[in-house]
Design a protein around this motif. Structure first.
Motif, PDB file in Angstrom:
ATOM      1  N   LEU A 181      -0.009  21.443   4.466  1.00 21.20           N
ATOM      2  CA  LEU A 181      -1.204  21.663   5.266  1.00 21.20           C
ATOM      3  C   LEU A 181      -0.933  21.193   6.691  1.00 21.20           C
ATOM      4  N   SER A 182      -1.171  22.052   7.668  1.00 21.16           N
ATOM      5  CA  SER A 182      -0.936  21.708   9.063  1.00 21.16           C
ATOM      6  C   SER A 182      -1.650  20.412   9.411  1.00 21.16           C
ATOM      7  N   GLU A 183      -0.910  19.488  10.010  1.00 23.78           N
ATOM      8  CA  GLU A 183      -1.481  18.183  10.353  1.00 23.78           C
ATOM      9  C   GLU A 183      -2.710  18.326  11.238  1.00 23.78           C
ATOM     10  N   LEU A 184      -2.681  19.257  12.176  1.00 19.15           N
ATOM     11  CA  LEU A 184      -3.815  19.436  13.072  1.00 19.15           C
ATOM     12  C   LEU A 184      -5.045  19.957  12.337  1.00 19.15           C
ATOM     13  N   ASP A 185      -4.846  20.653  11.234  1.00 18.71           N
ATOM     14  CA  ASP A 185      -5.980  21.127  10.439  1.00 18.71           C
ATOM     15  C   ASP A 185      -6.553  20.022   9.562  1.00 18.71           C
ATOM     16  N   GLU A 186      -5.777  18.983   9.296  1.00 23.61           N
ATOM     17  CA  GLU A 186      -6.310  17.843   8.543  1.00 23.61           C
ATOM     18  C   GLU A 186      -7.471  17.204   9.308  1.00 23.61           C
ATOM     19  N   TYR A 187      -7.392  17.220  10.642  1.00 20.29           N
ATOM     20  CA  TYR A 187      -8.482  16.660  11.441  1.00 20.29           C
ATOM     21  C   TYR A 187      -9.758  17.495  11.281  1.00 20.29           C
ATOM     22  N   ALA A 188      -9.589  18.808  11.137  1.00 25.02           N
ATOM     23  CA  ALA A 188     -10.751  19.668  10.926  1.00 25.02           C
ATOM     24  C   ALA A 188     -11.398  19.376   9.575  1.00 25.02           C
ATOM     25  N   VAL A 189     -10.573  19.205   8.549  1.00 32.07           N
ATOM     26  CA  VAL A 189     -11.105  18.846   7.225  1.00 32.07           C
ATOM     27  C   VAL A 189     -11.843  17.512   7.312  1.00 32.07           C
ATOM     28  N   GLU A 190     -11.252  16.558   7.996  1.00 31.83           N
ATOM     29  CA  GLU A 190     -11.868  15.232   8.131  1.00 31.83           C
ATOM     30  C   GLU A 190     -13.229  15.324   8.817  1.00 31.83           C
ATOM     31  N   GLN A 191     -13.323  16.083   9.888  1.00 30.58           N
ATOM     32  CA  GLN A 191     -14.587  16.197  10.604  1.00 30.58           C
ATOM     33  C   GLN A 191     -15.650  16.903   9.763  1.00 30.58           C
ATOM     34  N   ALA A 192     -15.231  17.886   8.972  1.00 28.40           N
ATOM     35  CA  ALA A 192     -16.176  18.562   8.075  1.00 28.40           C
ATOM     36  C   ALA A 192     -16.706  17.583   7.029  1.00 28.40           C
ATOM     37  N   LEU A 193     -15.813  16.767   6.481  1.00 25.11           N
ATOM     38  CA  LEU A 193     -16.231  15.786   5.471  1.00 25.11           C
ATOM     39  C   LEU A 193     -17.116  14.700   6.081  1.00 25.11           C
ATOM     40  N   GLN A 194     -16.795  14.281   7.302  1.00 27.09           N
ATOM     41  CA  GLN A 194     -17.642  13.292   7.969  1.00 27.09           C
ATOM     42  C   GLN A 194     -19.036  13.846   8.236  1.00 27.09           C
ATOM     43  N   LEU A 195     -19.103  15.117   8.625  1.00 25.97           N
ATOM     44  CA  LEU A 195     -20.392  15.759   8.857  1.00 25.97           C
ATOM     45  C   LEU A 195     -21.221  15.754   7.575  1.00 25.97           C
ATOM     46  N   LYS A 196     -20.575  16.040   6.458  1.00 28.63           N
ATOM     47  CA  LYS A 196     -21.269  16.021   5.172  1.00 28.63           C
ATOM     48  C   LYS A 196     -21.742  14.620   4.825  1.00 28.63           C
ATOM     49  N   GLU A 197     -20.896  13.622   5.057  1.00 23.98           N
ATOM     50  CA  GLU A 197     -21.239  12.246   4.706  1.00 23.98           C
ATOM     51  C   GLU A 197     -22.355  11.691   5.586  1.00 23.98           C
ATOM     52  N   LYS A 198     -22.368  12.061   6.860  1.00 27.17           N
ATOM     53  CA  LYS A 198     -23.408  11.582   7.767  1.00 27.17           C
ATOM     54  C   LYS A 198     -24.765  12.193   7.464  1.00 27.17           C
ATOM     55  N   ARG A 199     -24.752  13.350   6.806  1.00 31.89           N
ATOM     56  CA  ARG A 199     -26.016  14.020   6.451  1.00 31.89           C
ATOM     57  C   ARG A 199     -26.148  14.067   4.928  1.00 31.89           C
ATOM     58  N   ALA A 200     -25.984  12.892   4.334  1.00 30.91           N
ATOM     59  CA  ALA A 200     -25.950  12.786   2.873  1.00 30.91           C
ATOM     60  C   ALA A 200     -27.263  13.187   2.213  1.00 30.91           C
ATOM     61  N   ASP A 201     -28.344  13.206   2.965  1.00 30.96           N
ATOM     62  CA  ASP A 201     -29.638  13.585   2.392  1.00 30.96           C
ATOM     63  C   ASP A 201     -29.798  15.097   2.293  1.00 30.96           C
ATOM     64  N   GLU A 202     -28.824  15.846   2.800  1.00 31.58           N
ATOM     65  CA  GLU A 202     -28.875  17.300   2.744  1.00 31.58           C
ATOM     66  C   GLU A 202     -27.860  17.827   1.724  1.00 31.58           C
ATOM     67  N   GLU A 203     -28.097  19.031   1.259  1.00 33.03           N
ATOM     68  CA  GLU A 203     -27.138  19.682   0.362  1.00 33.03           C
ATOM     69  C   GLU A 203     -26.129  20.439   1.220  1.00 33.03           C
ATOM     70  N   ILE A 204     -24.919  19.912   1.288  1.00 35.35           N
ATOM     71  CA  ILE A 204     -23.888  20.475   2.148  1.00 35.35           C
ATOM     72  C   ILE A 204     -22.655  20.799   1.303  1.00 35.35           C
ATOM     73  N   THR A 205     -22.125  21.990   1.500  1.00 43.45           N
ATOM     74  CA  THR A 205     -20.925  22.426   0.792  1.00 43.45           C
ATOM     75  C   THR A 205     -19.803  22.668   1.799  1.00 43.45           C
ATOM     76  N   VAL A 206     -18.634  22.088   1.530  1.00 42.97           N
ATOM     77  CA  VAL A 206     -17.462  22.272   2.377  1.00 42.97           C
ATOM     78  C   VAL A 206     -16.457  23.144   1.635  1.00 42.97           C
ATOM     79  N   THR A 207     -16.125  24.295   2.213  1.00 45.19           N
ATOM     80  CA  THR A 207     -15.169  25.230   1.609  1.00 45.19           C
ATOM     81  C   THR A 207     -13.935  25.331   2.490  1.00 45.19           C
TER      82      THR A 207
END
Length: 263
Positions: free
Chosen positions: A34-60
């Motif tokens: 997995l491209s190292e630079l894309d790992e940062y994108a995955v991380e930011q998507a997961l952080q967005l989900k975690e910060k809005r834990a009261d919402e139903e969020i799906t990361v694909t």
């Protein structure tokens, strides 16, 4: 909220990378990841989900590439993504950024209307940094790119973009495309629990036919750019040893460095 993260399977920078006979990158016969630079994108998507834990969020996680490219989305699943899609079709080989953005856009449309499409700032193999903008155009979405910081409130997104001479703050409204830089925050390592859980998460495989993309729209034959010629890296030469047998070693070293324009 639906978040789609576009990731790429790239040759390992520490491996013996090489080109095919048609001057395209060998993505089958070399080790990849997995491209190292894309790992940062995955991380930011997961952080967005975690910060809005009261919402139903799906990361694909979404990738396009040969059979081994599935390892890229598997890594994203291990990091915490909820599901993954792998677009695999022999006709895609040799595609440039234009064709790749077409396939990604059609795959995103098939996955479903996203609120956020997250990308890395560039791929570590080609480094073109144009796919996020092309995706935004094809999907008809606004784009906020090269983000070092990503903040959201409701359907509003604000990013900080660090340039050479200034820092910009750019805002947008979901749905939109975001690309993040390697300054956005270190990507997490998959935990043992995450690795085991990833085995049970949904992972779909699409072909061009599934996406309604004609094979004549992709591949090397229709690429707008192509590598004309490649040459193997020359072998490393033996170093030069400067001996100090009569006390002149320092002078000889300075002369050598000066001759190479190091000083």
């Amino acid at each position: 909220m639906n978040i789609v993260v576009c990731v790429k399977y790239v040759p390992d920078a520490t491996a013996d990378r090489r080109f095919e006979s048609d001057n395209t990158v060998d993505r089958v016969g070399v080790d990849g990841l997995l491209s190292e630079l894309d790992e940062y994108a995955v991380e930011q998507a997961l952080q967005l989900k975690e910060k809005r834990a009261d919402e139903e969020i799906t990361v694909t996680a979404l990738t396009v590439g040969p059979e081994k490219a599935v390892d890229a989305v598997r890594k994203a699943l291990q990091m915490g993504a909820d599901s993954a899609v792998h677009v695999q079709d022999d006709a895609i080989a040799g595609s440039d950024a234009v064709a790749t953005s077409l396939v990604l856009a059609k795959a995103i449309e098939k996955i479903g209307q996203p609120d956020v499409v997250m990308c890395g700032m560039a791929s570590t193999d080609a480094g073109m940094s144009v796919v996020p903008a092309m995706l935004a155009e094809r999907l008809g979405l606004p784009q906020v790119t090269m983000a070092a910081v990503v903040e959201t409130q409701g359907n509003q997104v604000r990013i900080k973009r660090d340039g050479d001479t200034a820092t910009e703050v750019v805002g947008g409204t979901m749905p939109l495309v975001i690309s993040v830089t390697d300054q956005s925050g270190e990507a997490r390592y998959p935990s043992f629990k995450g690795i085991m859980a990833a085995k049970k998460k949904p992972l779909e495989t699409y072909t061009l036919a599934d996406l309604g993309v004609d094979a004549g729209q992709v591949g090397l034959s229709v690429a707008w750019s192509a590598v004309e010629e490649t040459a193997a890296r020359p072998p490393r030469t033996a170093g030069e040893i400067v001996k100090d047998e009569d006390g002149s070693g320092a002078t000889a070293l300075v002369e050598f460095l000066a001759s190479k324009k190091f000083i």
